[in-house]
Design a protein around this motif. Structure first.
Motif, PDB file in Angstrom:
ATOM      1  N   PRO A   8     -86.177 -65.963  41.091  1.00  0.00           N
ATOM      2  CA  PRO A   8     -86.134 -66.109  39.753  1.00  0.00           C
ATOM      3  C   PRO A   8     -85.975 -67.599  39.212  1.00  0.00           C
ATOM      4  O   PRO A   8     -86.437 -67.766  37.968  1.00  0.00           O
ATOM      5  N   ARG A  11     -90.040 -68.587  38.942  1.00  0.00           N
ATOM      6  CA  ARG A  11     -90.957 -68.159  38.281  1.00  0.00           C
ATOM      7  C   ARG A  11     -90.508 -67.985  36.525  1.00  0.00           C
ATOM      8  O   ARG A  11     -91.448 -67.770  35.880  1.00  0.00           O
ATOM      9  N   ARG A  12     -89.452 -68.407  36.155  1.00  0.00           N
ATOM     10  CA  ARG A  12     -89.118 -68.482  35.121  1.00  0.00           C
ATOM     11  C   ARG A  12     -89.108 -69.861  34.518  1.00  0.00           C
ATOM     12  O   ARG A  12     -88.575 -70.127  33.405  1.00  0.00           O
ATOM     13  N   PRO A  32     -87.867 -59.632  32.898  1.00  0.00           N
ATOM     14  CA  PRO A  32     -88.625 -58.550  32.747  1.00  0.00           C
ATOM     15  C   PRO A  32     -89.883 -58.384  33.625  1.00  0.00           C
ATOM     16  O   PRO A  32     -89.960 -59.180  34.257  1.00  0.00           O
ATOM     17  N   SER A  33     -90.103 -57.070  33.887  1.00  0.00           N
ATOM     18  CA  SER A  33     -91.143 -56.806  34.984  1.00  0.00           C
ATOM     19  C   SER A  33     -92.717 -56.484  34.356  1.00  0.00           C
ATOM     20  O   SER A  33     -93.399 -55.997  35.101  1.00  0.00           O
ATOM     21  N   TYR A  34     -92.428 -56.409  33.033  1.00  0.00           N
ATOM     22  CA  TYR A  34     -93.571 -55.798  32.180  1.00  0.00           C
ATOM     23  C   TYR A  34     -94.015 -57.055  31.246  1.00  0.00           C
ATOM     24  O   TYR A  34     -92.953 -57.299  30.422  1.00  0.00           O
ATOM     25  N   PRO A  36     -96.928 -57.789  34.216  1.00  0.00           N
ATOM     26  CA  PRO A  36     -97.260 -58.525  35.321  1.00  0.00           C
ATOM     27  C   PRO A  36     -97.691 -60.053  35.032  1.00  0.00           C
ATOM     28  O   PRO A  36     -98.574 -60.047  34.296  1.00  0.00           O
TER      29      PRO A  36
END
Length: 162
Positions: A8, A11-12, A32-34, A36
């Motif tokens: 995390p 990717r953030r 969030p996972s949506y 991608p």
């Protein structure tokens, strides 16, 4: 056994080296996972965020930067005909989304483009001259004299090869 995942963190955040802010972001469970997305690095100072926004139109997407926070959002327009459709299987998500990325002070958004269902946001790290790597003079030699010395060596090697 508990394992700590540092994914995390990466990717953030883009161009970030401040661990306190990274750990605060990683500890939040609102990742969030949506939809991608990918965070790509193209060279030393070029980054790109690619969001899979299939099913969205360019007018339904927004990219904003405020207080070093990049926000990518999408909102589907409601159509009357969509309410008349009976889905046997609905695998294409058509819900609104909002992705946020905290940017380092040196990262600037260069632009965004939407092609083939992918929203691509280009980022560039702009390093001030004072923070760029530089060669330090030893015993009073200036960096300019070091450059001339290197040029003289290249000319000498070119002459010896010929």
């Amino acid at each position: 056994m508990n394992t700590l995942s540092l994914s995390p963190l990466f990717r953030r955040s883009i161009g970030f080296d401040r661990l306190n802010d990274l750990f605060e972001t990683a500890m939040k469970s609102d990742a969030p996972s949506y939809p991608p997305y990918n965070v790509e690095k193209h060279g030393d100072n070029d980054y790109r965020i690619v969001v899979a926004a299939s099913g969205f139109d360019e007018r339904e997407l927004e990219v904003n930067v405020e207080n070093r926070l990049l926000t990518i959002s999408g909102a589907k327009e409601q159509k009357e005909e969509a309410s008349q459709v009976n889905y046997l299987h609905q695998g294409i998500a058509q819900r609104s989304f909002k992705l946020s990325f905290r940017l380092d002070e040196q990262i600037e958004v260069q632009g965004a483009r939407f092609e083939n269902g992918l929203l691509k946001v280009d980022l560039l790290r702009i390093v001030p001259e004072a923070q760029r790597p530089r060669q330090i003079a030893i015993n009073g030699r200036t960096s300019q004299s070091l450059e001339h010395q290197g040029e003289a060596q290249r000319e000498t090697s070119a002459v010896s090869v010929a």
